[in-house]
Design a protein around this motif. Structure first.
Motif, PDB file in Angstrom:
ATOM      1  N   LEU A  60       0.823  -1.216   0.000  1.00  0.00           N
ATOM      2  CA  LEU A  60       0.000   0.000   0.000  1.00  0.00           C
ATOM      3  C   LEU A  60       0.854   1.262   0.000  1.00  0.00           C
ATOM      4  N   ALA A  61       1.955   1.238   0.745  1.00  0.00           N
ATOM      5  CA  ALA A  61       2.845   2.403   0.765  1.00  0.00           C
ATOM      6  C   ALA A  61       3.457   2.643  -0.613  1.00  0.00           C
ATOM      7  N   ILE A  62       3.893   1.575  -1.261  1.00  0.00           N
ATOM      8  CA  ILE A  62       4.467   1.724  -2.604  1.00  0.00           C
ATOM      9  C   ILE A  62       3.432   2.279  -3.567  1.00  0.00           C
ATOM     10  N   PHE A  63       2.210   1.753  -3.512  1.00  0.00           N
ATOM     11  CA  PHE A  63       1.171   2.268  -4.404  1.00  0.00           C
ATOM     12  C   PHE A  63       0.941   3.755  -4.146  1.00  0.00           C
ATOM     13  N   ASP A  64       0.747   4.124  -2.894  1.00  0.00           N
ATOM     14  CA  ASP A  64       0.477   5.528  -2.576  1.00  0.00           C
ATOM     15  C   ASP A  64       1.619   6.435  -3.006  1.00  0.00           C
TER      16      ASP A  64
ATOM     17  N   THR B  47       3.891   5.980  -5.316  1.00  0.00           N
ATOM     18  CA  THR B  47       4.096   6.034  -6.764  1.00  0.00           C
ATOM     19  C   THR B  47       2.884   6.549  -7.552  1.00  0.00           C
ATOM     20  N   HIS B  48       1.776   6.819  -6.863  1.00  0.00           N
ATOM     21  CA  HIS B  48       0.569   7.266  -7.568  1.00  0.00           C
ATOM     22  C   HIS B  48       0.012   8.589  -7.038  1.00  0.00           C
ATOM     23  N   GLY B  49       0.876   9.395  -6.457  1.00  0.00           N
ATOM     24  CA  GLY B  49       0.475  10.743  -6.062  1.00  0.00           C
ATOM     25  C   GLY B  49      -0.172  10.871  -4.697  1.00  0.00           C
ATOM     26  N   TYR B  50      -0.074   9.851  -3.875  1.00  0.00           N
ATOM     27  CA  TYR B  50      -0.678   9.902  -2.538  1.00  0.00           C
ATOM     28  C   TYR B  50       0.381   9.808  -1.439  1.00  0.00           C
ATOM     29  N   ALA B  51       1.594  10.226  -1.725  1.00  0.00           N
ATOM     30  CA  ALA B  51       2.699  10.064  -0.775  1.00  0.00           C
ATOM     31  C   ALA B  51       2.420  10.739   0.571  1.00  0.00           C
ATOM     32  N   SER B  52       1.747  11.873   0.549  1.00  0.00           N
ATOM     33  CA  SER B  52       1.503  12.603   1.799  1.00  0.00           C
ATOM     34  C   SER B  52       0.567  11.862   2.741  1.00  0.00           C
ATOM     35  N   VAL B  53      -0.228  10.942   2.227  1.00  0.00           N
ATOM     36  CA  VAL B  53      -1.156  10.195   3.082  1.00  0.00           C
ATOM     37  C   VAL B  53      -0.818   8.705   3.141  1.00  0.00           C
ATOM     38  N   ALA B  54       0.347   8.336   2.644  1.00  0.00           N
ATOM     39  CA  ALA B  54       0.739   6.922   2.650  1.00  0.00           C
ATOM     40  C   ALA B  54       0.752   6.372   4.076  1.00  0.00           C
ATOM     41  N   TRP B  55       1.205   7.173   5.020  1.00  0.00           N
ATOM     42  CA  TRP B  55       1.261   6.706   6.412  1.00  0.00           C
ATOM     43  C   TRP B  55      -0.138   6.416   6.957  1.00  0.00           C
ATOM     44  N   VAL B  56      -1.131   7.179   6.521  1.00  0.00           N
ATOM     45  CA  VAL B  56      -2.509   6.958   6.965  1.00  0.00           C
ATOM     46  C   VAL B  56      -3.026   5.642   6.382  1.00  0.00           C
ATOM     47  N   THR B  57      -2.731   5.406   5.115  1.00  0.00           N
ATOM     48  CA  THR B  57      -3.143   4.162   4.460  1.00  0.00           C
ATOM     49  C   THR B  57      -2.517   2.963   5.162  1.00  0.00           C
ATOM     50  N   VAL B  58      -1.247   3.070   5.498  1.00  0.00           N
ATOM     51  CA  VAL B  58      -0.561   1.990   6.201  1.00  0.00           C
ATOM     52  C   VAL B  58      -1.193   1.778   7.573  1.00  0.00           C
TER      53      VAL B  58
END
Length: 180
Positions: free
Chosen positions: A62-66, A68-79
């Motif tokens: 999920l972190a890699i997807f976020d 690499t697809h423009g969601y880096a700022s919320v990757a931690w929330v997804t994780v």
């Protein structure tokens, strides 16, 4: 610290890649979100690999997807959301069900994963985004959250359908891999 062997690391990496690809190639736009296979693949990963390895693979994928697809700022929330789903499935499948993977239990786990994801998103959007950041009162914040998470409801439906279908297939593949 968990003792991981090379085989385990390989499986975790491959499953993380499967999560990235599953979200990349199965995305249906729905409002400001999209319906995807992410939550279903998290649940299958937890059921097949166990909570620890499944959570690691889900977090990485999920972190890699976020990122690499423009969601880096919320990757931690997804994780964080995926770790909450993993923990709830750990309690239900590993502790309460004692890893008995009957078809009924797998369906229950799929429903639990779907409902957990909906609840986590409702909390995130109601309290954090709409009340804390947006300054809304509870009722309008909750209603705005319900409108915002249309994709989550779609992904929850995908989870309920996909987990019972994918689990037995992936379980057979993993068992064959580890028998080598």
């Amino acid at each position: 610290m968990m003792n991981l062997k090379t085989k385990d690391l390989t499986v975790i990496g491959l499953y993380a890649a499967l999560i990235v690809l599953g979200i990349m190639f199965f995305r249906i736009p729905m409002g400001s979100q999209f319906v995807h296979m992410g939550n279903a693949l998290i649940a299958v990963g937890i059921l097949v690999f166990g909570a620890k390895r499944g959570a690691i693979a889900a977090s990485i994928g999920l972190a890699i997807f976020d990122i690499t697809h423009g969601y880096a700022s919320v990757a931690w929330v997804t994780v964080l959301e995926s770790l909450i789903v993993a923990f709830v499935l750990y309690l239900v499948f590993e502790k309460a069900m004692k890893k008995h993977d009957t078809p009924f239990n797998i369906i229950i786990c799929a429903i639990v994963a779907a409902v957990t994801k909906i609840i986590v998103n409702l909390i995130k959007y109601t309290f954090f985004r709409n009340m804390l950041v947006g300054g809304l009162a509870f009722k309008p914040a909750f209603l705005a959250a319900l409108v915002k998470i249309g994709g989550t409801f779609g992904s929850a439906a995908v989870t309920i359908i996909a987990v019972p279908l994918l689990y037995p297939i992936l379980k057979k593949i993993v068992i064959r891999y580890y028998e080598r």
